[in-house]
Enzyme design. Structure first.
Site, short mmCIF file in Angstrom:
data_model
loop_
_atom_site.label_atom_id
_atom_site.label_comp_id
_atom_site.label_asym_id
_atom_site.label_seq_id
_atom_site.Cartn_x
_atom_site.Cartn_y
_atom_site.Cartn_z
N ASP A 88 61.59 56.31 67.19
CA ASP A 88 60.37 55.64 66.77
C ASP A 88 60.61 54.94 65.44
O ASP A 88 60.75 55.59 64.40
CB ASP A 88 59.22 56.65 66.66
N TYR A 148 59.14 50.82 57.75
CA TYR A 148 59.97 51.95 57.31
C TYR A 148 61.14 51.46 56.46
O TYR A 148 61.76 52.25 55.74
CB TYR A 148 60.49 52.75 58.50
N LYS A 199 57.44 48.43 65.78
CA LYS A 199 56.03 48.20 65.44
C LYS A 199 55.86 46.88 64.69
O LYS A 199 56.60 46.60 63.74
CB LYS A 199 55.49 49.35 64.58
N HIS A 246 51.19 48.13 64.62
CA HIS A 246 51.22 49.29 63.72
C HIS A 246 49.82 49.70 63.25
O HIS A 246 49.46 50.88 63.27
CB HIS A 246 52.12 48.99 62.52
#
Length: 323
Positions: free
Chosen positions: A46, A51, A80, A113
């Site tokens: 994921d 990130y 995302k 997201h």
């Protein structure tokens, strides 16, 4: 190789019930972390633009595939769409950057997201853009209808670039609105979900509409302390240290983490724990050879506080996501 049962998505594709989340995996450790996770048996990864480690994650994925540990079709890779790419003309841009960084030419699942549109930041200016429009500046929302964003997501699905598309951090009311115009229905809803935040109505609604659900932050407060997003005071009890969870774990000869993951799985929900070492990562996978009793589930239900840790308003510095 599939570890445990899989969840069948609306188009018939299979999604692992247990994967690993890559939020807060450092750039330095990400390549080895991903490579080692594949050796341990993980197949769902994921990821997200926000990130900030997709390029390093991609190095780990590529090395594992080059070494013959796994084939691309055996992996389930999630990406995302970030908030600053919600305009129709920017959705594919973000998607292709993610694929390039992850060293793949398609994603198994692409999620929006947050249902929050922010002012566009060109890649050459800053990537990932994060929340603030300018470093040290403020969050700048823009008026982009979610329907526009979803139509661009549908185009990715129709081109075969995203094998499934879905949503994250969305309320039931907004989900119903999306379903009123979606030509390609969302396959997955990813939400914060743990015993302090049951979201029973949202879970039931989404499942009744045929969506699979993925829970993030299954351990509750873990990961949020260092960014000051956990309520303070002596009364707060971390889930992993809660006496009730520990007692249930003792009954089953399991760890508290395994009980928290199994609680979600018993509800038909997929989980994406991280794990900081081999022992934890293997423990997180080994949750399919025991079940919680009805009494266990009732006792855990008593912990619900409707407590959300991942509230963007806290780090955006404004009421941008009133839940």
């Amino acid at each position: 190789m599939a570890v445990g049962p899989e969840i069948t998505l609306p188009n018939g594709r299979k999604m692992p019930t247990v994967g690993t989340g890559l939020w807060k995996v450092s750039k330095d450790t990400a390549p080895e972390h991903v490579y080692n996770a594949i050796k341990l048996g993980y197949r769902l990864f994921d990821n997200a633009t926000d990130y900030g480690n997709e390029r390093e994650v991609g190095l780990g994925l590529k090395r594992a595939m080059d070494d013959g540990l796994v084939k691309r079709e055996e992996l389930f890779i999630v990406g995302k769409l970030w908030n600053t790419f919600h305009a129709r003309e920017h959705v594919k841009e973000n998607f292709l950057r993610t694929c390039n960084d992850l060293c793949v030419d398609y994603l198994d699942l692409y999620l929006v997201h947050f249902p929050i549109a922010l002012k566009y930041v060109p890649q050459e200016t800053r990537y990932p853009p994060e929340w603030k429009h300018e470093v040290g500046g403020s969050v700048v929302p823009v008026k982009i209808p979610f329907q526009e964003t979803w139509e661009a997501m549908e185009a990715l699905y129709n081109e075969g670039l995203a094998k499934n598309i879905g949503i994250s951090n969305m309320s039931g009311a907004m989900l119903y609105d999306l379903l009123s115009y979606a030509k390609v229905r969302p396959a997955v809803l990813q939400i914060e979900l743990h015993p302090y935040l049951h979201r029973q109505q949202l879970v039931e609604l989404a499942q009744a509409e045929g969506l699979a659900i993925t829970a993030y932050s299954s351990m509750g407060d873990t990961g949020y302390h260092e960014i000051n997003m956990v309520p303070g005071g002596p009364r707060f009890v971390p889930l992993l240290k809660h006496d009730l969870i520990a007692e249930i774990a003792k009954r089953h000869n399991r760890s508290s983490a395994q009980v928290l993951l199994r609680w979600a799985i018993e509800r038909g929900v997929a989980v994406i724990p991280k794990g900081s070492n081999d022992r934890e990562m293997m423990e997180n996978l080994n949750v399919f050879d025991f079940s919680l009793t009805e009494q266990d589930m009732k006792e855990i239900a008593s912990l619900n506080q409707n407590l959300i840790f991942n509230d963007p308003g806290k780090y955006a510095g404004r009421l941008i996501w009133a839940w």
